[in-house]
Scaffold this active site. Sequence first.
Site, PDB file in Angstrom:
ATOM      1  N   VAL A 175      -3.167  -1.453   2.702  1.00 17.50           N
ATOM      2  CA  VAL A 175      -3.206  -2.921   2.755  1.00 17.50           C
ATOM      3  C   VAL A 175      -4.600  -3.386   3.184  1.00 17.50           C
ATOM      4  O   VAL A 175      -5.058  -3.056   4.268  1.00 17.50           O
ATOM      5  CB  VAL A 175      -2.154  -3.467   3.749  1.00 17.50           C
ATOM      6  CG1 VAL A 175      -2.247  -4.987   3.829  1.00 17.50           C
ATOM      7  CG2 VAL A 175      -0.762  -3.042   3.315  1.00 17.50           C
ATOM      8  N   HIS A 176      -5.270  -4.099   2.298  1.00 16.70           N
ATOM      9  CA  HIS A 176      -6.556  -4.729   2.650  1.00 16.70           C
ATOM     10  C   HIS A 176      -6.471  -6.169   2.160  1.00 16.70           C
ATOM     11  O   HIS A 176      -5.412  -6.636   1.764  1.00 16.70           O
ATOM     12  CB  HIS A 176      -7.725  -3.955   2.033  1.00 16.70           C
ATOM     13  CG  HIS A 176      -7.570  -3.635   0.588  1.00 16.70           C
ATOM     14  ND1 HIS A 176      -8.161  -4.384  -0.404  1.00 16.70           N
ATOM     15  CD2 HIS A 176      -6.847  -2.684  -0.044  1.00 16.70           C
ATOM     16  CE1 HIS A 176      -7.834  -3.876  -1.587  1.00 16.70           C
ATOM     17  NE2 HIS A 176      -7.034  -2.848  -1.396  1.00 16.70           N
ATOM     18  N   GLY A 177      -7.591  -6.883   2.189  1.00 17.93           N
ATOM     19  CA  GLY A 177      -7.562  -8.316   1.878  1.00 17.93           C
ATOM     20  C   GLY A 177      -6.879  -8.635   0.562  1.00 17.93           C
ATOM     21  O   GLY A 177      -6.002  -9.494   0.484  1.00 17.93           O
ATOM     22  N   GLY A 198      -3.062  -7.573   0.789  1.00 20.52           N
ATOM     23  CA  GLY A 198      -2.292  -8.311   1.779  1.00 20.52           C
ATOM     24  C   GLY A 198      -2.097  -9.762   1.377  1.00 20.52           C
ATOM     25  O   GLY A 198      -1.023 -10.320   1.519  1.00 20.52           O
TER      26      GLY A 198
END
Lengths: 147, 163
Positions: free
Chosen positions: B15-17, B20
């Site tokens: 999960v990253h920008g 997410g």
Amino acid sequence: MNDKINVIVSGHGKFATGMQGALHLLTKIPDTFQFVDFEEGLSDDDLRKKFQAILNEHAGEQILFFTDLLGGTPYKVAAEFAVKSDNTELVAGCNLGSLLETIYMQFDSASALADALVTYTKSGIDKFSMDTATTSDNNTNDFADGI
Amino acid sequence: MAADILLTRIDNRLVHGQVGVTWTRALNANLILVANDLAAKDPLQQKLMSTTADSSGADIRFFTLEKTIDIIDRAADRQKIFIVVKTPADARTLVEGNVPIKAINVGNMHFAQGKTEITKKVYVDAKDKEDLLYLAGTGVKIYIQDYPGDKESEVNDQLLKNV
């Protein structure tokens, strides 16, 4: 996506195209977005003409100006347009996260989008600390109400 | 009712920008389930990924693959689940464990020695290929796509023919 609200991102130097580059890594930028740099050598009037040209293409539509600095020239020039039209709103100092959050949401008006940008900007700032409890609850084995 | 899994994404950054915010919002997911054995016991990774989930208003869980398989049936009807795994092998483990996955989005699979470029963001080696084609063979919809709404490239023999 906000396919009815036109967003004009503008700021000093390469702020606008820098935001464009960052957004590009994170999402598909809607066609309703425009990025206007206010660079060295440009006058207030040059910027005004750039904004006016975009507004002419979108007469009668909802417009949101997203500017980098409260009281800066992009903000002041955009304010001239915002004050003249109920369809035109202006925010300053909002961040990348707020734009990203709102791209996939629907808003009835530029005003509602402006409110959301301010709200998400505030919720998207933080001083890192491990102390803050996370929302995660990984060790529970009580799944009566879902996982 | 079986767990409502909207999508499963393979992303080696988990999960990253982009995951997410962009994917969670586009899917209208309210639960991000990170199925990863290392993340399930790493408080820092959990803290950082929770930050991203919080801003989207989604809940997030960090379960091992085994725990995910064991409890997925306990999901509530209201839970709209977005599973994120790190590798094709982990996705395969979930499918073999009867986690009801219908669609898999292949996101970031970074370059490493011996991997072949499929797209700018997806590099595949022989083991990945075997797992990806296994998944395709189970009837799961599996495709490479950068952003929601962007072009989809179906994963099949033809796409991976140079690996």
